[in-house]
Design an enzyme around this catalytic site. Structure first.
Site, PDB file in Angstrom:
ATOM      1  N   GLY A  14       0.833  -1.198   0.000  1.00  0.00           N
ATOM      2  CA  GLY A  14       0.000   0.000   0.000  1.00  0.00           C
ATOM      3  C   GLY A  14       0.868   1.248   0.000  1.00  0.00           C
ATOM      4  O   GLY A  14       0.540   2.251   0.621  1.00  0.00           O
ATOM      5  N   GLY A  15       1.978   1.176  -0.734  1.00  0.00           N
ATOM      6  CA  GLY A  15       2.945   2.276  -0.725  1.00  0.00           C
ATOM      7  C   GLY A  15       2.643   3.389  -1.719  1.00  0.00           C
ATOM      8  O   GLY A  15       3.485   4.258  -1.947  1.00  0.00           O
ATOM      9  N   SER A  17      -0.023   5.493  -1.438  1.00  0.00           N
ATOM     10  CA  SER A  17      -0.975   6.463  -0.898  1.00  0.00           C
ATOM     11  C   SER A  17      -0.721   6.674   0.586  1.00  0.00           C
ATOM     12  O   SER A  17      -0.183   5.786   1.265  1.00  0.00           O
ATOM     13  CB  SER A  17      -2.400   5.913  -1.106  1.00  0.00           C
ATOM     14  OG  SER A  17      -3.365   6.768  -0.550  1.00  0.00           O
ATOM     15  N   GLY A  18      -1.112   7.822   1.088  1.00  0.00           N
ATOM     16  CA  GLY A  18      -1.181   8.068   2.522  1.00  0.00           C
ATOM     17  C   GLY A  18       0.085   7.735   3.302  1.00  0.00           C
ATOM     18  O   GLY A  18       1.201   8.150   2.945  1.00  0.00           O
ATOM     19  N   ILE A  19      -0.085   6.969   4.371  1.00  0.00           N
ATOM     20  CA  ILE A  19       1.017   6.635   5.283  1.00  0.00           C
ATOM     21  C   ILE A  19       2.073   5.797   4.553  1.00  0.00           C
ATOM     22  O   ILE A  19       3.280   5.981   4.754  1.00  0.00           O
ATOM     23  CB  ILE A  19       0.454   5.872   6.510  1.00  0.00           C
ATOM     24  CG1 ILE A  19      -0.407   6.813   7.359  1.00  0.00           C
ATOM     25  CG2 ILE A  19       1.581   5.255   7.327  1.00  0.00           C
ATOM     26  CD1 ILE A  19      -1.237   6.096   8.438  1.00  0.00           C
ATOM     27  N   GLY A  20       1.642   4.886   3.693  1.00  0.00           N
ATOM     28  CA  GLY A  20       2.582   4.028   2.969  1.00  0.00           C
ATOM     29  C   GLY A  20       3.468   4.832   2.033  1.00  0.00           C
ATOM     30  O   GLY A  20       4.691   4.613   1.977  1.00  0.00           O
ATOM     31  N   SER A 138      -3.356   0.150  14.576  1.00  0.00           N
ATOM     32  CA  SER A 138      -4.136   1.380  14.740  1.00  0.00           C
ATOM     33  C   SER A 138      -4.462   1.524  16.216  1.00  0.00           C
ATOM     34  O   SER A 138      -4.530   0.522  16.939  1.00  0.00           O
ATOM     35  CB  SER A 138      -5.454   1.273  13.955  1.00  0.00           C
ATOM     36  OG  SER A 138      -6.343   2.303  14.339  1.00  0.00           O
ATOM     37  N   TYR A 151     -13.277  -3.283  11.569  1.00  0.00           N
ATOM     38  CA  TYR A 151     -11.930  -2.733  11.368  1.00  0.00           C
ATOM     39  C   TYR A 151     -11.111  -2.863  12.653  1.00  0.00           C
ATOM     40  O   TYR A 151      -9.953  -3.315  12.631  1.00  0.00           O
ATOM     41  CB  TYR A 151     -12.055  -1.259  10.963  1.00  0.00           C
ATOM     42  CG  TYR A 151     -10.734  -0.515  10.863  1.00  0.00           C
ATOM     43  CD1 TYR A 151      -9.970  -0.575   9.710  1.00  0.00           C
ATOM     44  CD2 TYR A 151     -10.267   0.258  11.936  1.00  0.00           C
ATOM     45  CE1 TYR A 151      -8.771   0.117   9.616  1.00  0.00           C
ATOM     46  CE2 TYR A 151      -9.065   0.948  11.850  1.00  0.00           C
ATOM     47  CZ  TYR A 151      -8.326   0.879  10.690  1.00  0.00           C
ATOM     48  OH  TYR A 151      -7.131   1.559  10.599  1.00  0.00           O
TER      49      TYR A 151
HETATM   50  P1  NAD Z   1      -4.765   5.045   2.165  1.00  0.00           P
HETATM   51  O1  NAD Z   1      -6.085   4.621   1.639  1.00  0.00           O
HETATM   52  O2  NAD Z   1      -4.232   6.359   1.790  1.00  0.00           O
HETATM   53  O3  NAD Z   1      -3.690   3.919   1.859  1.00  0.00           O
HETATM   54  C1  NAD Z   1      -4.005   2.561   1.926  1.00  0.00           C
HETATM   55  C2  NAD Z   1      -3.139   1.816   0.967  1.00  0.00           C
HETATM   56  O4  NAD Z   1      -3.413   0.417   1.074  1.00  0.00           O
HETATM   57  C3  NAD Z   1      -3.407   2.197  -0.489  1.00  0.00           C
HETATM   58  O5  NAD Z   1      -2.176   2.213  -1.161  1.00  0.00           O
HETATM   59  C4  NAD Z   1      -4.267   1.052  -0.999  1.00  0.00           C
HETATM   60  O6  NAD Z   1      -4.110   0.848  -2.381  1.00  0.00           O
HETATM   61  C5  NAD Z   1      -3.683  -0.095  -0.203  1.00  0.00           C
HETATM   62  N1  NAD Z   1      -4.588  -1.213  -0.107  1.00  0.00           N
HETATM   63  C6  NAD Z   1      -5.805  -1.259   0.495  1.00  0.00           C
HETATM   64  N2  NAD Z   1      -6.333  -2.481   0.333  1.00  0.00           N
HETATM   65  C7  NAD Z   1      -5.438  -3.207  -0.359  1.00  0.00           C
HETATM   66  C8  NAD Z   1      -5.389  -4.521  -0.856  1.00  0.00           C
HETATM   67  N3  NAD Z   1      -6.395  -5.384  -0.649  1.00  0.00           N
HETATM   68  N4  NAD Z   1      -4.288  -4.919  -1.549  1.00  0.00           N
HETATM   69  C9  NAD Z   1      -3.263  -4.072  -1.756  1.00  0.00           C
HETATM   70  N5  NAD Z   1      -3.247  -2.814  -1.337  1.00  0.00           N
HETATM   71  C10 NAD Z   1      -4.336  -2.396  -0.651  1.00  0.00           C
HETATM   72  O7  NAD Z   1      -4.918   4.948   3.754  1.00  0.00           O
HETATM   73  P2  NAD Z   1      -3.888   5.167   4.967  1.00  0.00           P
HETATM   74  O8  NAD Z   1      -4.641   5.974   5.942  1.00  0.00           O
HETATM   75  O9  NAD Z   1      -2.557   5.621   4.511  1.00  0.00           O
HETATM   76  O10 NAD Z   1      -3.814   3.686   5.558  1.00  0.00           O
HETATM   77  C11 NAD Z   1      -2.642   2.917   5.588  1.00  0.00           C
HETATM   78  C12 NAD Z   1      -2.700   1.970   6.770  1.00  0.00           C
HETATM   79  O11 NAD Z   1      -2.717   2.743   7.973  1.00  0.00           O
HETATM   80  C13 NAD Z   1      -3.941   1.077   6.834  1.00  0.00           C
HETATM   81  O12 NAD Z   1      -3.570  -0.221   7.265  1.00  0.00           O
HETATM   82  C14 NAD Z   1      -4.782   1.765   7.884  1.00  0.00           C
HETATM   83  O13 NAD Z   1      -5.669   0.861   8.519  1.00  0.00           O
HETATM   84  C15 NAD Z   1      -3.707   2.265   8.819  1.00  0.00           C
HETATM   85  N6  NAD Z   1      -4.128   3.343   9.714  1.00  0.00           N
HETATM   86  C16 NAD Z   1      -4.454   4.554   9.224  1.00  0.00           C
HETATM   87  C17 NAD Z   1      -4.838   5.545  10.106  1.00  0.00           C
HETATM   88  C18 NAD Z   1      -5.208   6.921   9.625  1.00  0.00           C
HETATM   89  O14 NAD Z   1      -5.747   7.693  10.420  1.00  0.00           O
HETATM   90  N7  NAD Z   1      -4.941   7.269   8.381  1.00  0.00           N
HETATM   91  C19 NAD Z   1      -4.872   5.304  11.484  1.00  0.00           C
HETATM   92  C20 NAD Z   1      -4.532   4.048  11.946  1.00  0.00           C
HETATM   93  C21 NAD Z   1      -4.149   3.065  11.060  1.00  0.00           C
END
Ligand code: NAD
Length: 250
Positions: A14-15, A17-20, A138, A151
Site C-alpha cells: 500500500g505504498g 498512498s497516505g502513510i505508505g 491502529s 476494522y
Molecule cells: P490510504 O487509503 O491512503 O492507503 C491505503 C493503501 O493500502 C493504499 O495504497 C491502498 O491501495 C492499499 N490497499 C488497500 N487495500 C489493499 C489490498 N487489498 N491490496 C493491496 N493494497 C491495498 O490509507 P492510509 O490511511 O494511509 O492507511 C494505511 C494503513 O494505515 C492502513 O492499514 C490503515 O488501517 C492504517 N491506519 C491509518 C490511520 C489513519 O488515520 N490514516 C490510522 C490508523 C491506522
C-alpha cells in the site's frame, strides 16, 4: 537525511498512498531501495514519479496469494533479499453492529488480517537474520470506535501477530513491531463511506480529544516507522508504538 537505512531493501505494501507513500519516501531518503505495492497501476505510476528514485512498483492485491507470490518472485529476482517489511496495506469502512454484511467482514479481514499475514509469511525466505518487520495496526486495536468494530477487530489481530511472531522468529533474530497511528487524514478517509463534510466533522471532533490538540500527518507516522526499521530500535521487539498525539493513553 542521515542514511539510517543505507543499503537496505524494503517493502511497503500500500505504498502508493497516505502513510505508505510517506514511508516509502522516507525510506528512500534514508538510503533504502524500496518496493511498493498497490492495487491500481495508475496510482503506482504516480507514486513512483513522486518518490523519484530507488523504487520499484509491483501491482497487486495483498489478499490475493498469487499476487503475493508474484511480488516476492520479483523482489527475489531484482534484489535477492529483503531487510525491512512495512505491512501497511489496509483500510476499513463504517458499519454499525446490525448493519454488518458478510461482504464487509470478508473484505476487511481479507485485506487487513489475511493479506498482512501472508505478506509476512511469504516474505520469510527472503529475510536475513536481523530483519525488521513493522505491522501497521491502529489505536483502534485497543480503543472502541462507534460503527467501526470490524476494522478495530482486524487491528487487534494485527497487534496480536506482533506478540506471537517474535517467538516464531526468535531463532532468526528477526524483530516484529506494530505501529498504531491515531487520526491521520489520508486519501483512505474518503473510502470510509463518509462525505467530505462528514470526514472534516470527524477530524475536527477527534482533534479536540487528542492531548496534542491536533491530528497527525502521514510523515509523522513515517518517521516512527523509520525508527522501527532501523538499527536505532535494535532492542525494540514485539511492541505497539502509538503515534497518536497521546489519544490512546487518556
Ligand atoms: P490510504 O487509503 O491512503 O492507503 C491505503 C493503501 O493500502 C493504499 O495504497 C491502498 O491501495 C492499499 N490497499 C488497500 N487495500 C489493499 C489490498 N487489498 N491490496 C493491496 N493494497 C491495498 O490509507 P492510509 O490511511 O494511509 O492507511 C494505511 C494503513 O494505515 C492502513 O492499514 C490503515 O488501517 C492504517 N491506519 C491509518 C490511520 C489513519 O488515520 N490514516 C490510522 C490508523 C491506522
Amino acid at each position: 537525511m542521515s542514511g539510517k537505512l543505507t543499503g537496505k531493501i524494503a517493502l511497503v505494501t500500500g505504498g502508493n498512498s497516505g502513510i505508505g507513500l510517506a514511508t516509502a519516501q522516507r525510506f528512500v531518503a534514508e538510503g533504502a531501495y524500496v518496493f511498493i505495492t498497490g492495487r491500481r497501476q495508475s496510482d503506482l505510476d504516480a507514486a513512483v514519479k513522486q518518490i523519484g528514485k530507488n523504487v520499484t512498483a509491483v501491482q497487486g492485491d495483498v489478499s490475493n496469494l498469487a499476487d503475493l507470490d508474484r511480488l516476492f518472485a520479483t523482489i527475489k529476482q531484482e534484489q535477492g533479499h529483503l531487510d525491512v517489511i512495512f505491512a501497511n496495506a489496509g483500510g476499513g469502512e463504517i458499519a454499525p453492529l446490525g448493519s454488518i454484511t458478510e461482504e464487509h467482514f470478508d473484505k476487511t479481514f481479507n485485506t487487513n488480517v489475511k493479506g498482512l499475514l501472508f505478506t509476512v509469511q511469504k516474505a520469510l525466505p527472503l529475510l536475513p537474520e536481523g530483519a525488521s518487520i513493522i505491522l501497521n495496526a491502529s489505536t483502534a486495536s485497543t480503543v472502541g470506535t462507534k460503527a467501526f468494530s470490524v476494522y478495530s477487530a482486524t487491528k487487534a489481530a494485527v497487534r496480536s501477530f506482533a506478540r506471537n511472531w517474535i517467538l516464531d522468529l526468535k531463532e532468526r533474530k528477526i524483530r516484529v513491531n506494530a505501529i498504531s497511528p491515531g487520526v491521520v487524514p489520508t486519501p483512505g478517509y474518503t473510502l470510509l463511506g463518509l462525505s467530505e463534510e462528514q470526514v472534516q466533522e470527524f477530524v475536527d471532533s477527534q482533534a479536540i480529544t487528542i492531548p496534542l490538540g491536533r491530528v497527525g500527518t502521514p510523515d509523522e507516522i513515517a518517521k516512527a516507522v523509520v525508527f522501527l526499521a532501523s538499527d536505532d530500535s535494535s532492542f525494540v521487539n514485539g511492541i505497539e508504538l502509538f503515534v497518536d498525539g497521546g489519544m490512546a493513553q487518556v
